[in-house]
Design a protein around this motif. Sequence first.
Motif, PDB file in Angstrom:
ATOM      1  N   LYS A 103       0.840  -1.463   0.380  1.00 23.67           N
ATOM      2  CA  LYS A 103       0.492   0.257   0.076  1.00 23.67           C
ATOM      3  C   LYS A 103       1.066   1.385  -0.041  1.00 23.67           C
ATOM      4  O   LYS A 103       0.189   2.168   0.300  1.00 23.67           O
ATOM      5  N   LYS A 104       2.014   1.074  -0.420  1.00 22.65           N
ATOM      6  CA  LYS A 104       3.179   2.815  -0.191  1.00 22.65           C
ATOM      7  C   LYS A 104       3.499   2.291  -1.896  1.00 22.65           C
ATOM      8  O   LYS A 104       3.997   1.239  -2.213  1.00 22.65           O
ATOM      9  N   VAL A 105       3.870   3.696  -2.616  1.00 22.97           N
ATOM     10  CA  VAL A 105       4.162   3.667  -4.263  1.00 22.97           C
ATOM     11  C   VAL A 105       5.568   3.709  -3.582  1.00 22.97           C
ATOM     12  O   VAL A 105       6.452   4.269  -3.176  1.00 22.97           O
ATOM     13  N   TRP A 150       5.580 -13.184   0.541  1.00 23.35           N
ATOM     14  CA  TRP A 150       6.792 -12.917   0.475  1.00 23.35           C
ATOM     15  C   TRP A 150       7.151 -11.162  -0.882  1.00 23.35           C
ATOM     16  O   TRP A 150       5.912 -11.598  -1.517  1.00 23.35           O
ATOM     17  N   PRO A 151       7.747  -9.886   0.306  1.00 16.93           N
ATOM     18  CA  PRO A 151       6.806  -8.882  -1.192  1.00 16.93           C
ATOM     19  C   PRO A 151       7.307  -8.356  -2.220  1.00 16.93           C
ATOM     20  O   PRO A 151       8.619  -8.498  -2.685  1.00 16.93           O
TER      21      PRO A 151
END
Length: 181
Positions: A103-105, A150-151
């Motif tokens: 949820k972050k750019v 995992w991101p």
Amino acid sequence: MGKSLQDQLLNMGLTDKKKAKQAEKHVKKQKKVQRKTGAEDETKLRAEQARKEKADRDRELNQQKTAEEERKAIQAQVKQLIEMNRLGDEIKGDVAHNFVLDKKVKKIHVAEKISDQLAKGRLAIAELEGVFELIPPKVAEKIQQREPDWPIVLNEKAPDTGDEEEDDPYADFQIPDDLMW
């Protein structure tokens, strides 16, 4: 009727005092043995119950250890997949490619060709120890199968529009080199 059976037998002459005392001793011994074995049985039951509880706790701890070891092994596999399949320094460039992670750019600087491939889902972004690495989409899918949390950023594959499209009505027209969009 206040007399015991033993007294009645003595009065009738069916037994003597010696046999009565032996019978009394035998009854007392049996009661004593019964009291001791009863206490021992209770102690044995408590010990057995404590042993079972300890075995259950040990089994639960072993399961937790095994789960933790499996989790660490999976993380090591994921790290190895990223390290072995990441693209080298040829991806570096001047184009800022923005993507959303947790949820972050976020932003990485890549070559224009790489940015297009990322947008079309032909490359994926994976985070490894705070650094964003570019990996092939098949590797990203393998990682997500092993570790869903995992991101990873993997866009859906865009259908191939192809730059050399046969039905392109403007294929005969040349684009000037100095044209900026």
